[in-house]
Design an enzyme around this catalytic site. Sequence first.
Site, PDB file in Angstrom:
ATOM      1  N   HIS A 262       0.821  -1.204   0.000  1.00  0.00           N
ATOM      2  CA  HIS A 262       0.000   0.000   0.000  1.00  0.00           C
ATOM      3  C   HIS A 262       0.859   1.261   0.000  1.00  0.00           C
ATOM      4  O   HIS A 262       0.338   2.359   0.092  1.00  0.00           O
ATOM      5  CB  HIS A 262      -0.899  -0.015   1.240  1.00  0.00           C
ATOM      6  CG  HIS A 262      -0.126  -0.203   2.505  1.00  0.00           C
ATOM      7  ND1 HIS A 262       0.540  -1.376   2.807  1.00  0.00           N
ATOM      8  CD2 HIS A 262       0.146   0.627   3.527  1.00  0.00           C
ATOM      9  CE1 HIS A 262       1.161  -1.243   3.953  1.00  0.00           C
ATOM     10  NE2 HIS A 262       0.938  -0.046   4.412  1.00  0.00           N
ATOM     11  N   CYS A 263       2.189   1.105  -0.076  1.00  0.00           N
ATOM     12  CA  CYS A 263       3.055   2.301  -0.038  1.00  0.00           C
ATOM     13  C   CYS A 263       3.815   2.493  -1.342  1.00  0.00           C
ATOM     14  O   CYS A 263       3.600   3.426  -2.085  1.00  0.00           O
ATOM     15  CB  CYS A 263       4.081   2.162   1.088  1.00  0.00           C
ATOM     16  SG  CYS A 263       3.376   1.981   2.693  1.00  0.00           S
ATOM     17  N   ILE A 264       4.756   1.554  -1.587  1.00  0.00           N
ATOM     18  CA  ILE A 264       5.751   1.796  -2.638  1.00  0.00           C
ATOM     19  C   ILE A 264       5.145   1.964  -4.026  1.00  0.00           C
ATOM     20  O   ILE A 264       5.512   2.893  -4.746  1.00  0.00           O
ATOM     21  CB  ILE A 264       6.833   0.689  -2.616  1.00  0.00           C
ATOM     22  CG1 ILE A 264       7.397   0.510  -1.211  1.00  0.00           C
ATOM     23  CG2 ILE A 264       7.950   1.011  -3.606  1.00  0.00           C
ATOM     24  CD1 ILE A 264       7.957   1.771  -0.600  1.00  0.00           C
ATOM     25  N   VAL A 266       2.274   2.951  -4.715  1.00  0.00           N
ATOM     26  CA  VAL A 266       1.182   3.936  -4.668  1.00  0.00           C
ATOM     27  C   VAL A 266       1.719   5.358  -4.513  1.00  0.00           C
ATOM     28  O   VAL A 266       1.404   6.258  -5.280  1.00  0.00           O
ATOM     29  CB  VAL A 266       0.234   3.601  -3.485  1.00  0.00           C
ATOM     30  CG1 VAL A 266      -0.771   4.727  -3.254  1.00  0.00           C
ATOM     31  CG2 VAL A 266      -0.469   2.278  -3.727  1.00  0.00           C
ATOM     32  N   ASP A 267       2.595   5.545  -3.538  1.00  0.00           N
ATOM     33  CA  ASP A 267       3.016   6.906  -3.171  1.00  0.00           C
ATOM     34  C   ASP A 267       3.641   7.698  -4.320  1.00  0.00           C
ATOM     35  O   ASP A 267       3.378   8.898  -4.443  1.00  0.00           O
ATOM     36  CB  ASP A 267       3.971   6.856  -1.969  1.00  0.00           C
ATOM     37  CG  ASP A 267       3.271   6.267  -0.738  1.00  0.00           C
ATOM     38  OD1 ASP A 267       2.053   6.020  -0.822  1.00  0.00           O
ATOM     39  OD2 ASP A 267       3.929   6.038   0.279  1.00  0.00           O
TER      40      ASP A 267
END
Length: 427
Positions: A262-264, A266-267
């Site tokens: 949910h981070c790499i 997406v951000d």
Amino acid sequence: MAHNRETVAIIGLGYVGLPLALLADKRGYKVIGVDNNSEKVELLNQHIAPFANAEIARSIKQSTIEATCDFNAIKKASTIIICVPTPIHEDNTPNLEPLKDACKNVAVALQRGQLVIVESTVNPGISETIVLPMLQELSGLKAGHDFYLAHCPERINPGDKQWNVQNINRVVGSLEEVGLKKAIKFYRSIITGEIKPMGSLKEAEAVKVVENAFRDINIAFVNELAQSFSKLGIDVVNVIEGAATKPFAFMPHYPGCGVGGHCIPVDPYYLIEYARENGFNHKFLSLARRINLGMPRFAVDLLVKGLNEKKIAVKDARVVVLGLSYKPEVDDYRESPSFEIIKYLEEYGAHIAIYDPFVPEKSTASSLGEALERADAAIIATAHSCFKEISPDQFLEAGVAVVIDGRNCLPKEKFIKVGIIYKGIGR
Ligand code: SAJ
């Protein structure tokens, strides 16, 4: 007399909010946890962890967190921390709906003197252009005067045994000095890591997207090397390990069948989108995203080549996909490349078995043995320790002739020695 503990409210009790709530509880705060998932609220009030995490399962047992779906409960809190998800839409633009819903509900219950901190990852500018107006308009209160607003980007790393919500350094930015001081005071009271004040809300927002875009481009770098070294007959993992002996100015990353979580993945789109809206095209960040998004296809192409070497057509071949989680030993499969791999295999007409002990609800087999049964080929998409332990003989006995090691987690030489067609990502 009951210790009149200061009350804090945490909005969103997921991978970010729940560890923070448990820490604040442990550090003596009265914690109100608010979530829109009533089942999760029910479990938490029964001291049961709502997702697989040993540390949370332990701490929740003796916690005094009060979980609820009712935002009115936040009225008695001095500090309100918003930790709701900020995913992306199908077209990779930021999906701020969960954040907007949370801001709306907080604003209606907002009281004078309260501090609102957003931990959810947002692109620079969101605190001032979305969060601030919603909180002010729906509460009738003025930020920096009647209430305070700060941003402290979350840095939870699920599954990390060393770094946790208590010891990870943080950065904090605010609209003005008073809010900044209040936010720093709150984090100082619960964490042991360094707290770095930033010059503004935007700077604090930018830190998070920059640190994760940094990781995404570094992974794209080694993923591109893996594709080129596959043609050059060079083992890219050995070369990365060699480069990593340099004690400075090199940070090893490793190629794989894709970048999930949910981070790499997406951000970077938050930064790409915000810059695009302001007239700048992040060519490099966008290219890195394209390279990483291309890795599931690269892994499936390796599988097709491997089957060809065994004169097995991929159509109607029996292929087992091992791993759905986006990283080892977690049950989170958000943005996991495994689903892209499955999609490509379906397009090729393969018969697919799926097995991930951490994601039984999406697996087609209930055990490794069942998953491997009569399989022609296997692809390791997640480096769970249970997959790393599979021996070449186990694959041979099941009839597996081709193994694609999507996480370079198997001992390559042992598989080649027994005549299995082994293909890693760049090795
Ligand atoms: N991955 C690679 N090669 C690598 C590292 C990761 O292909 O060298 C893949 C993983 O397989 C996974 C995805 O990238 O599919 C993300 O992996 P991750 O290790 O970055 O795991 P995350 O998404 O949990 O990232 C978190 C992030 N933490 C926060 O956003 C607060 C990230 O900033 C951390 O750098 C990362 O943990 C970490 O260092 O472990």
